[in-house]
Design a protein around this motif. Structure first.
Motif, PDB file in Angstrom:
ATOM      1  N   TYR A 164      43.941  19.632 -69.326  1.00 40.21           N
ATOM      2  CA  TYR A 164      42.920  20.667 -69.161  1.00 40.21           C
ATOM      3  C   TYR A 164      43.590  22.032 -69.066  1.00 40.21           C
ATOM      4  O   TYR A 164      44.763  22.142 -68.695  1.00 40.21           O
ATOM      5  CB  TYR A 164      42.054  20.398 -67.933  1.00 40.21           C
ATOM      6  CG  TYR A 164      42.824  20.185 -66.658  1.00 40.21           C
ATOM      7  CD1 TYR A 164      43.238  21.256 -65.870  1.00 40.21           C
ATOM      8  CD2 TYR A 164      43.142  18.900 -66.227  1.00 40.21           C
ATOM      9  CE1 TYR A 164      43.942  21.063 -64.700  1.00 40.21           C
ATOM     10  CE2 TYR A 164      43.857  18.692 -65.051  1.00 40.21           C
ATOM     11  CZ  TYR A 164      44.255  19.780 -64.299  1.00 40.21           C
ATOM     12  OH  TYR A 164      44.958  19.578 -63.136  1.00 40.21           O
ATOM     13  N   PRO A 165      42.844  23.085 -69.416  1.00 42.08           N
ATOM     14  CA  PRO A 165      43.455  24.417 -69.431  1.00 42.08           C
ATOM     15  C   PRO A 165      43.584  25.022 -68.038  1.00 42.08           C
ATOM     16  O   PRO A 165      42.671  24.934 -67.221  1.00 42.08           O
ATOM     17  CB  PRO A 165      42.479  25.232 -70.293  1.00 42.08           C
ATOM     18  CG  PRO A 165      41.162  24.550 -70.101  1.00 42.08           C
ATOM     19  CD  PRO A 165      41.475  23.092 -69.945  1.00 42.08           C
ATOM     20  N   ILE A 166      44.738  25.619 -67.789  1.00 43.30           N
ATOM     21  CA  ILE A 166      44.949  26.448 -66.608  1.00 43.30           C
ATOM     22  C   ILE A 166      45.134  27.873 -67.123  1.00 43.30           C
ATOM     23  O   ILE A 166      46.050  28.143 -67.908  1.00 43.30           O
ATOM     24  CB  ILE A 166      46.181  26.012 -65.809  1.00 43.30           C
ATOM     25  CG1 ILE A 166      46.007  24.577 -65.295  1.00 43.30           C
ATOM     26  CG2 ILE A 166      46.428  26.977 -64.644  1.00 43.30           C
ATOM     27  CD1 ILE A 166      44.846  24.390 -64.343  1.00 43.30           C
ATOM     28  N   THR A 167      44.253  28.763 -66.700  1.00 44.99           N
ATOM     29  CA  THR A 167      44.240  30.109 -67.263  1.00 44.99           C
ATOM     30  C   THR A 167      44.983  31.118 -66.381  1.00 44.99           C
ATOM     31  O   THR A 167      45.137  30.927 -65.169  1.00 44.99           O
ATOM     32  CB  THR A 167      42.799  30.602 -67.454  1.00 44.99           C
ATOM     33  OG1 THR A 167      42.179  30.758 -66.160  1.00 44.99           O
ATOM     34  CG2 THR A 167      41.986  29.619 -68.299  1.00 44.99           C
ATOM     35  N   ARG A 168      45.399  32.178 -67.013  1.00 47.22           N
ATOM     36  CA  ARG A 168      46.004  33.286 -66.278  1.00 47.22           C
ATOM     37  C   ARG A 168      45.003  33.866 -65.287  1.00 47.22           C
ATOM     38  O   ARG A 168      45.373  34.229 -64.155  1.00 47.22           O
ATOM     39  CB  ARG A 168      46.462  34.363 -67.268  1.00 47.22           C
ATOM     40  CG  ARG A 168      47.056  35.594 -66.607  1.00 47.22           C
ATOM     41  CD  ARG A 168      47.617  36.561 -67.636  1.00 47.22           C
ATOM     42  NE  ARG A 168      48.119  37.786 -66.996  1.00 47.22           N
ATOM     43  CZ  ARG A 168      48.786  38.742 -67.619  1.00 47.22           C
ATOM     44  NH1 ARG A 168      49.046  38.628 -68.923  1.00 47.22           N
ATOM     45  NH2 ARG A 168      49.197  39.809 -66.954  1.00 47.22           N
ATOM     46  N   ALA A 169      43.732  33.928 -65.692  1.00 43.79           N
ATOM     47  CA  ALA A 169      42.700  34.464 -64.792  1.00 43.79           C
ATOM     48  C   ALA A 169      42.595  33.623 -63.523  1.00 43.79           C
ATOM     49  O   ALA A 169      42.453  34.166 -62.421  1.00 43.79           O
ATOM     50  CB  ALA A 169      41.352  34.510 -65.501  1.00 43.79           C
ATOM     51  N   LEU A 170      42.679  32.292 -63.643  1.00 41.02           N
ATOM     52  CA  LEU A 170      42.603  31.424 -62.469  1.00 41.02           C
ATOM     53  C   LEU A 170      43.771  31.692 -61.523  1.00 41.02           C
ATOM     54  O   LEU A 170      43.580  31.844 -60.313  1.00 41.02           O
ATOM     55  CB  LEU A 170      42.611  29.959 -62.906  1.00 41.02           C
ATOM     56  CG  LEU A 170      42.674  28.928 -61.775  1.00 41.02           C
ATOM     57  CD1 LEU A 170      41.383  28.939 -60.963  1.00 41.02           C
ATOM     58  CD2 LEU A 170      42.948  27.534 -62.321  1.00 41.02           C
ATOM     59  N   ILE A 171      44.977  31.758 -62.080  1.00 40.75           N
ATOM     60  CA  ILE A 171      46.168  31.963 -61.258  1.00 40.75           C
ATOM     61  C   ILE A 171      46.126  33.325 -60.568  1.00 40.75           C
ATOM     62  O   ILE A 171      46.354  33.437 -59.353  1.00 40.75           O
ATOM     63  CB  ILE A 171      47.436  31.832 -62.113  1.00 40.75           C
ATOM     64  CG1 ILE A 171      47.569  30.410 -62.688  1.00 40.75           C
ATOM     65  CG2 ILE A 171      48.668  32.206 -61.298  1.00 40.75           C
ATOM     66  CD1 ILE A 171      47.763  29.327 -61.661  1.00 40.75           C
ATOM     67  N   GLU A 172      45.838  34.363 -61.325  1.00 41.96           N
ATOM     68  CA  GLU A 172      45.877  35.715 -60.758  1.00 41.96           C
ATOM     69  C   GLU A 172      44.729  35.945 -59.780  1.00 41.96           C
ATOM     70  O   GLU A 172      44.909  36.576 -58.734  1.00 41.96           O
ATOM     71  CB  GLU A 172      45.854  36.751 -61.876  1.00 41.96           C
ATOM     72  CG  GLU A 172      47.121  36.740 -62.708  1.00 41.96           C
ATOM     73  CD  GLU A 172      47.173  37.826 -63.768  1.00 41.96           C
ATOM     74  OE1 GLU A 172      48.276  38.137 -64.241  1.00 41.96           O
ATOM     75  OE2 GLU A 172      46.094  38.373 -64.125  1.00 41.96           O
ATOM     76  N   ASP A 173      43.551  35.425 -60.091  1.00 41.62           N
ATOM     77  CA  ASP A 173      42.408  35.603 -59.200  1.00 41.62           C
ATOM     78  C   ASP A 173      42.626  34.887 -57.863  1.00 41.62           C
ATOM     79  O   ASP A 173      42.220  35.378 -56.809  1.00 41.62           O
ATOM     80  CB  ASP A 173      41.138  35.075 -59.875  1.00 41.62           C
ATOM     81  CG  ASP A 173      39.933  35.128 -58.965  1.00 41.62           C
ATOM     82  OD1 ASP A 173      39.344  36.214 -58.820  1.00 41.62           O
ATOM     83  OD2 ASP A 173      39.592  34.089 -58.366  1.00 41.62           O
TER      84      ASP A 173
END
Length: 252
Positions: A164-173
């Motif tokens: 499944y995708p792990i996004t930059r937005a998830l990490i940074e948020d």
């Protein structure tokens, strides 16, 4: 209970199941883990137990999960926190006990901090506060980290299904919602169940949480042969016993 849906103030369609409390009962709110939903065995066990004990229950799916609208890859900690607060505000009344599994433990803590007048107790299973920064990011290879920062996402293998995708937005948020580096002010009863064979959330993470929480009535149960899911019959028994214990203390 019948599954219903409503539109949150942020415009997201959220699916939920609701059962009101009777008499002096409190309402138990189930908060699922990352990529999990309200149809899991622990959630349904809490719902059935609450019904038998005269308590209320609320189960729901975050956006991008289960029967709710939206795409998983569009989700962030901010968005799922908004979902949890929207459902709590619109679909519950009276005192609440939040039951959070894995990421749901983080959501439970954030909801308790946002709604201190409503949340009176916590039951946490393998809680994973700050997991995007403290657990997930360090596990990525330098190549995966570069892919997230450059391409905006990476595909993470899963022991429970497809990558499944792990996004930059998830990490940074997620960074703005970190709670473990300061006191987590909560005065109600807290029960934490943690497996010591958990490959996703090490039991030291639960110890760090007990240190951060200010609650005096806090019991951490370490299950030596327990995994991350803690879904065996004996684990479910411990979960329901913890719910009953917290309910008794909340009711006074």
């Amino acid at each position: 209970m019948t599954t219903e849906s409503f539109t949150s103030p942020e415009g997201r369609r959220l699916a939920f199941r609701r059962m009101p409390a009777t008499g002096a009962g409190v309402t138990f709110v189930w908060l699922s883990g990352f990529k999990s939903d309200m149809s899991g065995g622990k959630a349904l066990a809490v719902e059935a137990w609450a019904k038998g004990a005269g308590h209320g229950a609320l189960l729901f799916d975050y956006s991008g999960h289960g029967q709710s609208g939206g795409a998983f890859e569009d989700g962030t900690i901010s968005a799922w926190r908004e979902d949890a607060l929207a459902v709590i505000d619109a679909q519950t009344e009276g005192p609440l006990v939040l039951v959070g599994s894995s990421m749901g433990g983080w959501m439970a803590l954030l909801a308790a901090l946002a709604r201190p007048e409503r949340v009176k107790g916590l039951v946490l299973i393998a809680p994973a506060p700050d997991f995007t920064e403290k657990l997930m990011w360090p596990e990525f290879t330098p190549g995966q980290q570069a892919e997230i920062m450059g391409e905006g996402f990476t595909l993470r293998p899963s022991a429970y299904g497809e990558p499944y995708p792990i996004t930059r937005a998830l990490i940074e948020d997620g960074q703005q919602w970190s709670v473990l580096d300061r006191d987590i002010v909560f005065a109600g009863p807290v029960r934490i169940l943690q497996g010591m064979q958990d490959p996703d959330v090490p039991w030291g993470h639960a110890l760090a949480l007990t240190t951060a929480l200010t609650a005096e009535d806090l019991v951490l149960t370490l299950i030596k042969d327990g995994d991350h899911r803690l879904s065996r019959d004996e684990d479910i028994g411990r979960l329901l016993a913890a719910c009953g214990e917290v309910a008794e203390r909340v009711r006074g």
